[in-house]
Design an enzyme around this catalytic site. Sequence first.
Site: not given
Ligand code: F6P
Length: 344
Positions: A129, A164, A223
């Site tokens: 991140d 698209r 997300e």
């Molecule tokens: O913090 C890293 C990360 O990949 C985020 O970008 C994401 O929201 C989260 O972990 C997903 O977590 P998990 O692997 O528990 O689904």
Amino acid sequence: MTKRIGILTGGGDCPGLNPAIKGVVYAAEKFGYECVGLAEGWKGLIEGKTIKLNKKISEYFTEQGGTYIGTSRTNPYKIEGGVKKCLKNFKKLKLSALVVIGGEDTLGVATKLYKDYKLPVVGVPKTMDNDLSVTDYTFGFDTAVTVAADAAFRLKDTGKSHRRIMVLEVMGRHAGWVALFTAITSGADFVCIPEKKIDVPKMMKKLKESYKRKKFAFVVTSEAAELGGLGKNGKKQELDQFGHVILKDRGMGAQIASLIEKNSGIETRFAVIGHIQRGGSPTVFDRILSIRVGMQAARFVHNGNFGKMAALIGNEIKGVPLHKATGKLKTVDKKWRDMMEILF
Ligand code: F6P
């Protein structure tokens, strides 16, 4: 007796963890220490579960994704007796220091254990991140963006062929770095990040213009982007042990694609790259960075420089107080948002 360093990797895995472990092990052995892995993050210290580590075992770690010693989102402060068990096992395993490789949550625990019990810890920053303060970059981020950019190029090909609009949803939790860097490197028409509520009329105007010009348009969304009332799905939000919303079912890509199609009448598709960004071999940048921060962490242990994190500042790896790194998330700031205004 040889002094022992315990190494743990916590939180979401990312490419670079194995080379970081190698960096710690190689430098530690050079300084006369032995290393042992704690299995699956803080869980390993709570349960006293170890994994053997040495130079021979870690020799081929440089190019390997994932983490050899496992990871979890376990928070000892949220488990009854968790902290006590950590302290007890630290002694029982005859550790003289802990190298904690993690993001804000995992390092947050290290910060507290150092503050509350003076546990000799050193932090190594990791996260795809890139949202840790004080360090310029965290390893894992470069690989995640490289993988997402590759996905973007592929999506653009199919989108152009079918005339698209394509939407790519990337991870990044509460910071938009992955989305922003993916959008810049792939020449997207619009980007949606959590730091800036989506201006739907602006996005639609931009996409319609792009589509008119090239019969195709491309959007990257984080997300965790916010679509006003639509963002939360109306569902009860599940939290992890660190109190973070688990974003897995949020479906921003799907929501944005459906909104675009409804508002434009143009066929729109989306793809979610998700955990694919967290796997595979680290990029050259991430390999070098992770080995460097790992080695520096071992040096900090050797020098008794505890309560510090090995941060990339400019082109140097420096020691910064752990609490400074974990106190506040590093999100997309004004300078980058201004750039975003020009590009998208
Ligand atoms: O913090 C890293 C990360 O990949 C985020 O970008 C994401 O929201 C989260 O972990 C997903 O977590 P998990 O692997 O528990 O689904």
